[in-house]
Design a protein around this motif. Structure first.
Motif, PDB file in Angstrom:
ATOM      1  N   ALA A 190      -6.574   0.284  -9.158  1.00 15.50           N
ATOM      2  CA  ALA A 190      -7.011   1.701  -8.505  1.00 15.50           C
ATOM      3  C   ALA A 190      -5.652   2.569  -8.187  1.00 15.50           C
ATOM      4  O   ALA A 190      -5.705   3.581  -7.687  1.00 15.50           O
ATOM      5  CB  ALA A 190      -7.674   1.460  -7.180  1.00 15.50           C
ATOM      6  N   ASN A 191      -4.479   2.019  -8.714  1.00 15.71           N
ATOM      7  CA  ASN A 191      -3.380   2.878  -8.553  1.00 15.71           C
ATOM      8  C   ASN A 191      -3.441   3.960  -9.347  1.00 15.71           C
ATOM      9  O   ASN A 191      -4.033   4.264 -10.265  1.00 15.71           O
ATOM     10  CB  ASN A 191      -2.327   1.956  -9.024  1.00 15.71           C
ATOM     11  CG  ASN A 191      -0.758   2.653  -8.719  1.00 15.71           C
ATOM     12  OD1 ASN A 191      -0.488   2.531  -7.597  1.00 15.71           O
ATOM     13  ND2 ASN A 191      -0.046   2.758  -9.588  1.00 15.71           N
ATOM     14  N   VAL A 192      -2.703   5.132  -8.685  1.00 22.00           N
ATOM     15  CA  VAL A 192      -2.404   6.202  -9.560  1.00 22.00           C
ATOM     16  C   VAL A 192      -1.654   6.247 -10.865  1.00 22.00           C
ATOM     17  O   VAL A 192      -0.992   5.481 -11.011  1.00 22.00           O
ATOM     18  CB  VAL A 192      -1.692   7.369  -8.794  1.00 22.00           C
ATOM     19  CG1 VAL A 192      -2.500   7.714  -7.308  1.00 22.00           C
ATOM     20  CG2 VAL A 192      -0.094   6.867  -8.318  1.00 22.00           C
ATOM     21  N   VAL A 251      -1.467  -2.286  -4.459  1.00 17.60           N
ATOM     22  CA  VAL A 251      -0.881  -0.896  -4.721  1.00 17.60           C
ATOM     23  C   VAL A 251      -1.633   0.307  -5.015  1.00 17.60           C
ATOM     24  O   VAL A 251      -2.858   0.014  -5.731  1.00 17.60           O
ATOM     25  CB  VAL A 251       0.204  -1.022  -5.955  1.00 17.60           C
ATOM     26  CG1 VAL A 251       1.202  -2.097  -5.503  1.00 17.60           C
ATOM     27  CG2 VAL A 251      -0.619  -1.583  -7.227  1.00 17.60           C
ATOM     28  N   ARG A 252      -1.348   1.383  -4.535  1.00 17.70           N
ATOM     29  CA  ARG A 252      -2.182   2.515  -4.563  1.00 17.70           C
ATOM     30  C   ARG A 252      -1.409   3.704  -4.762  1.00 17.70           C
ATOM     31  O   ARG A 252      -2.056   4.849  -5.749  1.00 17.70           O
ATOM     32  CB  ARG A 252      -2.812   2.868  -3.140  1.00 17.70           C
ATOM     33  CG  ARG A 252      -3.877   1.685  -2.907  1.00 17.70           C
ATOM     34  CD  ARG A 252      -5.296   1.716  -3.768  1.00 17.70           C
ATOM     35  NE  ARG A 252      -6.047   0.904  -3.326  1.00 17.70           N
ATOM     36  CZ  ARG A 252      -6.228  -0.517  -3.754  1.00 17.70           C
ATOM     37  NH1 ARG A 252      -5.195  -0.688  -4.636  1.00 17.70           N
ATOM     38  NH2 ARG A 252      -7.333  -1.080  -3.482  1.00 17.70           N
ATOM     39  N   SER A 287       0.912  -1.298  -0.193  1.00 16.91           N
ATOM     40  CA  SER A 287       0.033   0.123  -0.169  1.00 16.91           C
ATOM     41  C   SER A 287       0.833   1.380   0.058  1.00 16.91           C
ATOM     42  O   SER A 287       0.534   2.468  -0.470  1.00 16.91           O
ATOM     43  CB  SER A 287      -0.986   0.044   1.145  1.00 16.91           C
ATOM     44  OG  SER A 287      -0.133  -0.026   2.350  1.00 16.91           O
ATOM     45  N   ASN A 288       2.146   1.242   0.395  1.00 17.65           N
ATOM     46  CA  ASN A 288       2.832   2.467   0.479  1.00 17.65           C
ATOM     47  C   ASN A 288       3.952   2.545  -0.622  1.00 17.65           C
ATOM     48  O   ASN A 288       4.683   3.336  -0.527  1.00 17.65           O
ATOM     49  CB  ASN A 288       3.678   2.474   1.941  1.00 17.65           C
ATOM     50  CG  ASN A 288       2.754   2.703   3.257  1.00 17.65           C
ATOM     51  OD1 ASN A 288       1.611   3.321   2.995  1.00 17.65           O
ATOM     52  ND2 ASN A 288       2.758   2.117   4.204  1.00 17.65           N
ATOM     53  N   LEU A 289       3.945   1.518  -1.388  1.00 18.02           N
ATOM     54  CA  LEU A 289       5.103   1.245  -2.235  1.00 18.02           C
ATOM     55  C   LEU A 289       4.860   2.544  -3.541  1.00 18.02           C
ATOM     56  O   LEU A 289       3.722   2.674  -4.187  1.00 18.02           O
ATOM     57  CB  LEU A 289       5.276  -0.105  -3.004  1.00 18.02           C
ATOM     58  CG  LEU A 289       5.672  -1.016  -1.906  1.00 18.02           C
ATOM     59  CD1 LEU A 289       5.743  -2.276  -2.741  1.00 18.02           C
ATOM     60  CD2 LEU A 289       7.339  -0.848  -1.513  1.00 18.02           C
ATOM     61  N   THR A 290       6.063   3.247  -3.760  1.00 14.14           N
ATOM     62  CA  THR A 290       6.046   4.085  -4.842  1.00 14.14           C
ATOM     63  C   THR A 290       6.921   3.705  -6.032  1.00 14.14           C
ATOM     64  O   THR A 290       6.855   4.244  -7.095  1.00 14.14           O
ATOM     65  CB  THR A 290       6.553   5.511  -4.418  1.00 14.14           C
ATOM     66  OG1 THR A 290       7.965   5.300  -3.878  1.00 14.14           O
ATOM     67  CG2 THR A 290       5.695   6.202  -3.212  1.00 14.14           C
TER      68      THR A 290
END
Length: 502
Positions: free
Chosen positions: A388-390, A361-362, A335-338
């Motif tokens: 639903a990821n950016v 992933v978000r 959830s926090n991975l960029t």
């Protein structure tokens, strides 16, 4: 009558032994041409005559010199003067070599070969950078005379030293400062273990440390770091081959404040090291374990404990991670991975996309999934359609040969508006229509790799140049439909066109 007698008398004087030279020189009568053979010609003629009558090979003859009987061979030589034949021993005794190969006639030099060639010595002049490095190295003890050279200049000096592979224990202090908070060595090939220990002693306040090609660093150096680098938060090492588990564990125990730990090519980093890292460095936000020889699924439960991870790189392990273990990992930290890099984990399947990435992933903005052959075109399209990821900024899916139109269209619809870097090298099945869509959707694209995309042609490049206004770099290696007619644009580098490499 008198004239005839006079002429006859003159000829008699010329032929006589005691004739008058003056009469001979003043004689106006025509001379007969002298046609006698020279002595060498006579010898050659006698040899040629003898060679015609040469006895058959294998017959017996008597040597005219030693009177011994010998067998005639192709190397048998005629006696000079003849007649008769010589055995090999007598022929050599007379200075001739019957076995010597005939010398090829010397080729007459042509007009072009007769020109006088003047050779010039190429003198290699030392570059300005090398001169400066040599001067600084010679006067390194007086380096304080330069005063405060500033952090920016110090970084640039480090780059110059690395480019020339001239960073040594003698000139490394030029980059040291007790106030340093950031230090980068881009080529530490010539630094030994003692130099790495000295680095920690003279830079105790460093918070970010990067060392490339640190193959000579050992356990003692890392233990020294653990005792002296109490402020370090980011550590990046390339090639720490010699460090054993004891060294890593001592480092983690002494530097528990680490938040960024990035290593590449460390074959001795094992499960005990991973356990120690998870135990002591609980605040990790960035983790890179690339090309780790002992990496396996048992590492992942320890990585799951890093709840603040934003960047994760577990690429190129010796043995691929399993889909089930990676899905479990993403459920814990996804959830926090960029940034995520799982390249060359060839056991990952579409389930990794549907059960691992899609629901977790978000905020992922950079993803690298190179050389994962089990991923399919439909599976990748489903991920970009359902996630639903950016929208992402950087996507690399190179050398995934099964990916084609569906994946590319889904990718562009999801992230095309924000995409800055795209690598679809070796998407051989991607159609021309799908490639044309890149220029339509990726308006801010700057870097693109289309290598081995067989359907890429001039129209595709034209669409990208017109649609992606910020494009700077396009790679088109092995795109056989591109030739010298390929469209161009000022400020854009198009690399790999075959006609340019001739």
């Amino acid at each position: 009558m008198k004239a005839k007698e006079k002429a006859k008398k003159g000829r008699g004087k010329k032929k006589g032994d005691n004739g008058d030279d003056d009469d001979y020189e003043n004689d106006d009568s025509e001379e007969d041409e002298y046609t006698a053979l020279s002595q060498g010609a006579l010898v050659n003629r006698s040899r040629n005559a003898a060679s015609v009558a040469k006895p058959p090979i294998g017959s017996f003859e008597t040597c005219v010199e030693c009177e011994g009987q010998f067998t005639v061979t192709r190397y048998t030589m005629a006696a000079s003067p003849g007649p008769g034949w010589l055995c090999h021993k007598c022929a050599k005794a007379m200075g001739a070599d019957p076995f010597k190969k005939p010398v090829a006639p010397r080729k007459r030099a042509g007009p072009g070969d007769r020109r006088k060639v003047v050779s010039f010595e190429d003198r290699e002049f030392t570059s300005l950078a090398s001169l400066c490095i040599n001067i600084v190295s010679q006067h390194i003890e007086d380096v304080e005379a330069l005063g405060d050279i500033g952090a920016v200049n110090r970084i640039e000096i480090g780059r110059v030293l690395a480019k020339n592979r001239r960073l040594t224990m003698e000139n490394a202090p030029l980059l040291y400062d007790i106030k340093n908070t950031e230090l980068a060595f881009y080529d530490a090939t010539k630094l030994g273990p003692n130099a790495f220990s000295t680095l920690a002693s003279l830079n105790p306040s460093v918070e970010s440390l990067r060392i490339d090609f640190c193959g000579r660093i050992n356990d003692d150096a890392l233990k020294h770091w653990g005792e002296h680098l109490h402020s370090i938060k980011r550590l990046e090492l390339l090639g720490p081959f010699l460090v054993r588990p004891e060294g890593w564990q001592a480092l983690f125990a002494g530097c528990s404040q680490l938040t960024n730990f990035l290593i590449t090519q460390s074959p001795r980093f094992d499960i005990d090291c991973m356990s120690s890292l998870a135990q002591h460095c609980t605040k990790l936000t960035e983790l890179r374990l690339c090309q780790i020889g002992k990496m396996n699924d048992y590492f992942l439960p320890y990585i799951e404990s890093f709840k603040n991870l934003t960047s994760l790189n577990l690429s190129e392990p010796s043995k691929s991670l399993s889909t089930e273990a990676v899905v479990s990992l993403l459920n814990a930290v996804g959830s926090n991975l960029t940034h995520l890099n799982l390249s060359k984990n060839n056991l990952l399947t579409n389930e990794f996309l549907s059960a691992g990435l899609t629901p977790n992933v978000r905020v992922l903005t950079s993803i690298v999934l190179d050389e994962i052959p089990e991923l399919t075109d439909a599976g990748m399209c489903a991920f970009f359609t359902n996630t639903a990821n950016v929208p992402m900024h950087r996507i690399s899916l190179r050398r995934n040969h099964a990916l084609a139109d569906e994946a590319l269209i889904g990718l562009l619809k999801h992230s095309g508006a924000t995409l800055v870097e795209l690598d679809i090298n070796s998407w051989k099945s991607a159609s021309n229509d799908a490639l044309l869509a890149i220029g339509e959707h990726a308006k801010v694209l700057r870097k693109l790799d289309l290598g081995f995309c067989r359907q890429a042609d001039e129209f595709v490049i034209k669409a990208i140049l017109d649609g992606s206004e910020e494009i700077k770099d396009i790679s088109v290696f092995a795109c056989n439909k591109l030739a010298e007619r390929c469209p161009k644009k000022r400020g854009v580098s198009i690399r790999g066109i075959e006609s340019y490499s001739v």
